[in-house]
Motif scaffolding. Structure first.
Motif, mmCIF file in Angstrom:
data_model
loop_
_atom_site.group_PDB
_atom_site.id
_atom_site.type_symbol
_atom_site.label_atom_id
_atom_site.label_comp_id
_atom_site.label_asym_id
_atom_site.label_seq_id
_atom_site.Cartn_x
_atom_site.Cartn_y
_atom_site.Cartn_z
ATOM 1 N N LYS A 1 -25.204 -14.850 -35.838
ATOM 2 C CA LYS A 1 -24.968 -13.408 -36.014
ATOM 3 C C LYS A 1 -26.177 -12.585 -35.577
ATOM 4 C CE LYS A 1 -23.878 -12.850 -40.262
ATOM 5 N NZ LYS A 1 -23.399 -12.455 -41.582
ATOM 6 N N ALA B 1 -25.866 -22.991 -43.565
ATOM 7 C CA ALA B 1 -25.803 -21.530 -43.749
ATOM 8 C C ALA B 1 -26.587 -20.815 -42.650
ATOM 9 C CB ALA B 1 -26.370 -21.155 -45.123
ATOM 10 N N ALA C 1 -13.001 -22.627 -43.050
ATOM 11 C CA ALA C 1 -13.597 -21.390 -42.533
ATOM 12 C C ALA C 1 -13.232 -20.253 -43.483
ATOM 13 C CB ALA C 1 -13.076 -21.103 -41.131
ATOM 14 N N ASP D 1 -16.306 -13.570 -44.809
ATOM 15 C CA ASP D 1 -16.657 -14.019 -43.472
ATOM 16 C C ASP D 1 -18.008 -14.726 -43.621
ATOM 17 O OD1 ASP D 1 -16.714 -14.445 -40.788
ATOM 18 O OD2 ASP D 1 -16.506 -12.339 -40.206
ATOM 19 N N TYR D 2 -18.509 -15.349 -42.563
ATOM 20 C CA TYR D 2 -19.812 -15.999 -42.657
ATOM 21 C C TYR D 2 -20.849 -14.939 -43.052
ATOM 22 C CZ TYR D 2 -17.522 -19.924 -40.439
ATOM 23 O OH TYR D 2 -16.657 -20.956 -40.163
ATOM 24 N N PHE E 1 -19.123 -26.780 -45.502
ATOM 25 C CA PHE E 1 -18.785 -26.802 -44.069
ATOM 26 C C PHE E 1 -19.090 -28.165 -43.453
ATOM 27 C CE2 PHE E 1 -19.822 -22.049 -44.286
ATOM 28 C CZ PHE E 1 -18.485 -21.725 -44.485
ATOM 29 N N SER F 1 -22.240 -23.168 -48.320
ATOM 30 C CA SER F 1 -22.125 -23.693 -46.951
ATOM 31 C C SER F 1 -22.156 -25.219 -46.896
ATOM 32 C CB SER F 1 -23.234 -23.115 -46.080
ATOM 33 O OG SER F 1 -23.185 -21.708 -46.129
ATOM 34 N N TYR G 1 -24.871 -20.021 -39.139
ATOM 35 C CA TYR G 1 -23.992 -18.850 -39.000
ATOM 36 C C TYR G 1 -24.803 -17.549 -39.020
ATOM 37 C CZ TYR G 1 -20.320 -22.218 -39.252
ATOM 38 O OH TYR G 1 -19.514 -23.289 -38.961
ATOM 39 N N GLU G 2 -25.882 -17.527 -39.784
ATOM 40 C CA GLU G 2 -26.753 -16.349 -39.786
ATOM 41 C C GLU G 2 -27.430 -16.209 -38.417
ATOM 42 O OE1 GLU G 2 -26.772 -14.147 -42.005
ATOM 43 O OE2 GLU G 2 -25.946 -15.111 -43.785
ATOM 44 N N GLU H 1 -25.922 -19.056 -50.798
ATOM 45 C CA GLU H 1 -25.171 -19.141 -49.529
ATOM 46 C C GLU H 1 -25.271 -20.573 -48.994
ATOM 47 O OE1 GLU H 1 -26.125 -16.108 -46.681
ATOM 48 O OE2 GLU H 1 -24.940 -17.056 -45.107
#
Ligand code: KG4
Ligand code: ZN
Length: 346
Positions: free
Chosen positions: A327, A320, A137, A157-158, A130, A127, A323-324, A123
């Motif tokens: 969330k 990475a 995205a 998605d992320y 980015f 990433s 984004y985790e 991941e």
């Protein structure tokens, strides 16, 4: 220390990576802005053995990790207390190597009262894209090609992935490393084959391009590697001199054709407009050129990280982790190294 003004909304992540043979730490702001990216490579140590020696890798990580983390904070002009979270690669990789980063991250996060975010190494590789492509995205299609992995993945998605293809045997980078060793170019082989191939004819020798019945997006590189070894043995027996540049170029051409061909067909079948590459082999100049040309012909957008962000680094882990973190993903103090961690699993 020249302390930066930290705004309420910004997320600053101290990221740590030690899954294989690089000890790395970085500070990343809001997932896309790299404030520092420190990498201590062990290549010189492992070169004398022709590949990564796991036990030596772990010891070297222990030796270097504190220094690398200190440098990353210093270069970013920030203190640990100004971080929002600490992130670390916890798999997949060499268990002893991973443990060094995981232990350091846990100690720092616990000591500073910061949340801990465990990150999947692949991941992270994805990433990396980015960082230099602010408009990128999900959803997009990503070809991940490194020393340990070859995957075709849709990032829906992320943090959400669908794996549509993978290697059945050797990873692409592994094939580069093994062929390089066979023709005496040394370790790590990828960059050396890349360089030699520039002086060679990619059509000098015809090597196989393996297809897997019923799995159009899977890969196999062990047959190609064997074909190269057989060719070398045959030429040696016949007393013929082998042109290493031609061989490097022909081998590389075979790998690149397969990687590009399958990626483009997958993008078409799944109706995806954005194609991304990641991992150490993504810095290969022939792969980048061929993928760029193919995407251009098909009207697809093509993204790739700079070479320094393709091979192992901690900035990609920070990207990475952002984004985790957003969330709500948090790791416990019992976070452990998981050498065979699957993508998309926790
Ligand atoms: O992503 P990475 O640093 O580590 C893993 O997660 O495996 O990838 C290392 C791999 C090695 O096999 C190396 O030979 C390959 O990436 N590599 C290349 C190039 N630069 C690195 N392969 C082909 N061409 C390159 N320029
Ligand atoms: Zn890697």
């Amino acid at each position: 220390m020249n302390e930066k003004k930290v705004t309420e909304e910004s997320v600053y992540i101290l990221a740590i990576e030690s899954s294989c043979d690089e000890t790395a730490a970085a500070v990343v702001k809001d997932g896309r802005e790299v404030l520092s990216n420190v990498i201590s490579s062990q290549i010189a140590l492992h070169t004398q053995y022709g590949g990564v020696v796991p036990e030596l890798a772990s010891r070297k990580h222990v030796e270097k990790i504190n220094q690398v983390i200190t440098e990353a904070l210093l270069e970013a002009g920030m203190s640990l207390g100004q971080m929002t979270a600490v992130a670390v690669t916890y798999g997949p990789g060499l268990v002893g190597a991973l443990l060094v980063g995981v232990s350091a991250a846990k100690a720092l996060a616990y000591g500073a009262g910061l949340p801990l975010v465990g990150v999947h190494h692949i991941e992270g590789h994805i990433s990396a894209n980015f960082i230099e492509n602010p408009e990128l995205a999900p959803p997009f299609l990503c070809l991940i090609v490194s020393g340990g992995h070859t995957h075709l993945v849709i990032m829906k998605d992320y943090g959400e992935f669908e794996i549509i293809g993978r290697t059945r045997d050797d990873a692409a980078g592994e094939a580069f490393d093994k062929v390089a060793r066979a023709i005496g170019l040394g370790y790590p082989g990828g960059p050396k084959i890349d360089r030699a191939a520039k002086e060679g004819n990619p059509h000098a020798m015809e090597f196989p391009r393996a297809k897997i019945e019923g799995s159009p997006y899977d890969f196999s590189f062990s047959g190609l590697k064997s074909a190269v070894l057989n060719y070398l043995n045959h030429e040696k027996m016949m007393g013929n001199e082998v042109n290493r540049n031609d061989l490097a170029a022909s081998f590389q051409n075979s790998v690149v054709e397969v990687l590009v061909g399958r990626t483009i067909s997958a993008a078409k079948e799944y109706g995806i407009q954005d194609v991304v590459i990641a991992g150490g082999v993504a810095s290969n100049s022939a792969l980048r050129a061929a993928m760029e040309a193919a995407c251009g012909r098909e009207g697809l957008r093509f993204y790739h990280p700079s070479p320094v962000l393709c091979t192992d680094n901690a900035a990609m882990i920070g990207a990475a982790a952002y984004y985790e973190y957003k969330k709500g993903v948090r790791s416990g103090w019992d976070l452990n190294a998981v050498p065979n961690l699957k993508l998309g699993e926790r």
